[in-house]
Scaffold this active site. Structure first.
Site, PDB file in Angstrom:
ATOM      1  N   ARG A 229       1.058  -0.926  -0.213  1.00  0.00           N
ATOM      2  CA  ARG A 229       0.203  -0.171   0.173  1.00  0.00           C
ATOM      3  C   ARG A 229       0.708   1.677  -0.112  1.00  0.00           C
ATOM      4  O   ARG A 229       1.175   1.667   0.793  1.00  0.00           O
ATOM      5  CB  ARG A 229      -0.681  -0.188   1.650  1.00  0.00           C
ATOM      6  CG  ARG A 229      -2.045   1.539   1.297  1.00  0.00           C
ATOM      7  CD  ARG A 229      -2.351   1.635  -0.055  1.00  0.00           C
ATOM      8  NE  ARG A 229      -3.758  -0.085   0.486  1.00  0.00           N
ATOM      9  CZ  ARG A 229      -4.883   0.006  -0.171  1.00  0.00           C
ATOM     10  NH1 ARG A 229      -5.096   0.759  -1.401  1.00  0.00           N
ATOM     11  NH2 ARG A 229      -5.481  -1.285   0.166  1.00  0.00           N
TER      12      ARG A 229
ATOM     13  N   ARG B 262       0.632  -6.851  -9.382  1.00  0.00           N
ATOM     14  CA  ARG B 262       1.606  -6.688  -8.090  1.00  0.00           C
ATOM     15  C   ARG B 262       1.491  -7.678  -7.215  1.00  0.00           C
ATOM     16  O   ARG B 262       2.278  -6.897  -6.284  1.00  0.00           O
ATOM     17  CB  ARG B 262       1.018  -5.067  -7.842  1.00  0.00           C
ATOM     18  CG  ARG B 262      -1.213  -5.517  -7.508  1.00  0.00           C
ATOM     19  CD  ARG B 262      -1.441  -4.090  -6.702  1.00  0.00           C
ATOM     20  NE  ARG B 262      -3.099  -4.936  -6.097  1.00  0.00           N
ATOM     21  CZ  ARG B 262      -3.709  -4.215  -5.324  1.00  0.00           C
ATOM     22  NH1 ARG B 262      -3.069  -2.428  -5.027  1.00  0.00           N
ATOM     23  NH2 ARG B 262      -4.819  -4.521  -5.216  1.00  0.00           N
TER      24      ARG B 262
ATOM     25  N   HIS C  63      -0.064   2.872 -10.745  1.00  0.00           N
ATOM     26  CA  HIS C  63      -0.844   3.808  -9.996  1.00  0.00           C
ATOM     27  C   HIS C  63      -0.164   4.038  -8.223  1.00  0.00           C
ATOM     28  O   HIS C  63      -0.792   4.366  -7.225  1.00  0.00           O
ATOM     29  CB  HIS C  63      -1.964   2.881  -8.527  1.00  0.00           C
ATOM     30  CG  HIS C  63      -3.286   2.768  -8.557  1.00  0.00           C
ATOM     31  ND1 HIS C  63      -2.832   3.880  -6.636  1.00  0.00           N
ATOM     32  CD2 HIS C  63      -3.682   2.585  -7.919  1.00  0.00           C
ATOM     33  CE1 HIS C  63      -4.331   3.253  -6.631  1.00  0.00           C
ATOM     34  NE2 HIS C  63      -4.699   2.547  -7.224  1.00  0.00           N
TER      35      HIS C  63
ATOM     36  N   ASP D 232     -12.879  10.141  -6.661  1.00  0.00           N
ATOM     37  CA  ASP D 232     -11.876   9.231  -6.832  1.00  0.00           C
ATOM     38  C   ASP D 232     -12.390   9.557  -8.776  1.00  0.00           C
ATOM     39  O   ASP D 232     -13.399   9.043  -8.833  1.00  0.00           O
ATOM     40  CB  ASP D 232     -12.297   7.866  -6.174  1.00  0.00           C
ATOM     41  CG  ASP D 232     -12.272   6.221  -7.328  1.00  0.00           C
ATOM     42  OD1 ASP D 232     -12.725   4.915  -6.796  1.00  0.00           O
ATOM     43  OD2 ASP D 232     -11.075   6.582  -8.175  1.00  0.00           O
TER      44      ASP D 232
ATOM     45  N   GLU E 227      -2.519   8.507 -10.800  1.00  0.00           N
ATOM     46  CA  GLU E 227      -2.320   7.537 -11.382  1.00  0.00           C
ATOM     47  C   GLU E 227      -1.939   7.771 -13.642  1.00  0.00           C
ATOM     48  O   GLU E 227      -2.794   7.903 -13.426  1.00  0.00           O
ATOM     49  CB  GLU E 227      -3.217   6.175 -11.234  1.00  0.00           C
ATOM     50  CG  GLU E 227      -3.468   6.542  -9.592  1.00  0.00           C
ATOM     51  CD  GLU E 227      -4.601   5.749  -9.391  1.00  0.00           C
ATOM     52  OE1 GLU E 227      -5.468   5.122  -9.645  1.00  0.00           O
ATOM     53  OE2 GLU E 227      -5.530   6.152  -8.079  1.00  0.00           O
TER      54      GLU E 227
HETATM   55  O1  TA6 Z   1      -7.035   3.983  -8.293  1.00  0.00           O
HETATM   56  C1  TA6 Z   1      -8.151   4.278  -7.716  1.00  0.00           C
HETATM   57  C2  TA6 Z   1      -8.828   3.238  -7.114  1.00  0.00           C
HETATM   58  O2  TA6 Z   1      -9.836   2.314  -8.116  1.00  0.00           O
HETATM   59  C3  TA6 Z   1      -9.715   3.045  -5.671  1.00  0.00           C
HETATM   60  O3  TA6 Z   1     -11.110   3.544  -6.143  1.00  0.00           O
HETATM   61  C4  TA6 Z   1      -9.433   2.472  -4.709  1.00  0.00           C
HETATM   62  O4  TA6 Z   1     -10.157   0.806  -5.031  1.00  0.00           O
HETATM   63  C5  TA6 Z   1      -8.200   2.361  -5.112  1.00  0.00           C
HETATM   64  O5  TA6 Z   1      -8.034   2.021  -6.908  1.00  0.00           O
HETATM   65  C6  TA6 Z   1      -6.799   1.771  -3.678  1.00  0.00           C
HETATM   66  O6  TA6 Z   1      -7.320   0.044  -4.736  1.00  0.00           O
HETATM   67  P1  TA6 Z   1      -7.115  -1.143  -3.996  1.00  0.00           P
HETATM   68  O7  TA6 Z   1      -7.051  -1.699  -4.819  1.00  0.00           O
HETATM   69  O8  TA6 Z   1      -5.519  -0.685  -3.771  1.00  0.00           O
HETATM   70  O9  TA6 Z   1      -6.773  -1.449  -2.423  1.00  0.00           O
END
Ligand code: TA6
Length: 287
Positions: free
Chosen positions: A70, A93, A155, A199, A258
């Site tokens: 994360r 990932r 991301h 978002d 991203e």
């Molecule tokens: O890029 C934004 C997103 O798609 C959000 O909707 C949120 O879900 C984030 O990615 C994180 O996703 P993850 O699967 O890493 O928790």
């Protein structure tokens, strides 16, 4: 395949035991330092000397095989977002990538190249160049006999001083999908400010995005090539509380900008075709 230690470059590239006992590579240059985990070929740290880190990392992140890290730069492939019965944001990932190259470039920058172990069609290579800036490139080659359709995204989580004070610019007039409201909108504002969950999936844009951060007295620049989608995300309070690997207050100190090709911008490669997504991350001091 060479042993990992054969990729070490004294004073510049060292193989270390990272968090959770995972294998990581530490990179040092005269301008900057970085860290990349084999898990996900995940860049977890990049910072210029004398400056706050450019990337955000959650203090609660997992560092465990098969779990996403994360923060930093999650490499998203071959799909973006949730998929019924499948891992969110694809499997790249979650995979242990192979380190295939480490090079000290003539200008003093360091370049590492990683390859995703084959998992179906598509050869996937990820290159990280650490120097005055951070350059990350995701190259997908269709090595099969059929067309290859996929989504990609770098991301990136950025470290900021105060979410209430930053301004994100570069997306004025660009259409986007608002994943909070479900609406298709066009950004009529000059800058994005944050006062709740954001978002947004911006489509058909190759624009450089600037994150103006008065608290840290800098602006972060996200330059990109080969990317037509930009996603801007901050989870805000409620979503932060629902994420076990993310602190309840950490939304105050991060924003995701991203760069990828998702949704209407998702590519389809004919056999032998190749697509390169390149992002350069930089920062400049605010006067
Ligand atoms: O890029 C934004 C997103 O798609 C959000 O909707 C949120 O879900 C984030 O990615 C994180 O996703 P993850 O699967 O890493 O928790």
């Amino acid at each position: 395949m060479n042993t990992l230690n054969s990729y070490e470059i004294p004073g510049h590239v060292s193989i270390i035991e990272g968090q959770g006992g995972l294998c990581a590579i530490r990179i040092e240059t005269e301008w900057s330092s970085a860290e990349v985990y084999l898990l996900g070929a995940h860049v977890t740290r990049f910072g210029k000397k004398g400056e706050a880190p450019l990337l955000f990392m959650s203090g609660l992140s997992d560092f465990q095989a098969g779990k996403p890290i994360r923060g930093g730069v999650p490499v998203i492939y071959p799909w973006f977002g949730p998929r019924e019965g499948l891992p969110s944001h694809g499997f790249a990932r979650l995979a242990e990538w192979d380190l295939t190259e480490s090079t000290l470039l003539p200008d003093g920058a360091v370049r590492l190249v990683f390859k995703l172990p084959p998992n179906g069609p598509g050869e996937v290579v990820f290159a990280v160049t650490v120097g005055r800036t951070l350059v990350i490139e995701l190259v997908v080659t269709n090595d099969g006999a059929e067309d290859l359709a996929f989504e990609t995204c770098l991301h990136t989580y950025f470290n900021i001083g105060d979410i209430h004070r930053i301004e994100v610019s570069g997306l004025h007039g660009v259409r986007y999908i608002d994943k909070v409201s479900g609406e298709q909108l066009c950004d009529s504002h000059d800058v994005i400010r944050f006062s709740g969950e954001v978002d947004r999936v911006y489509q058909d844009t190759d624009a450089t995005v600037e994150i103006r951060d008065p608290a840290l007295k800098r602006a972060i620049l996200v330059r990109k090539n080969g990317s037509h989608s930009t996603i801007v995300w901050n989870p805000w309070i409620e979503k932060s509380k629902r994420m076990p690997d993310f602190g309840d207050e950490e939304y105050l100190k991060m924003v995701c900008v991203e760069s990828g090709n998702v949704g209407d911008n998702a590519p389809t490669l004919t056999p032998g075709d190749q697509s390169t997504l390149r992002v350069e991350l930089d920062s400049v001091a605010l006067g």
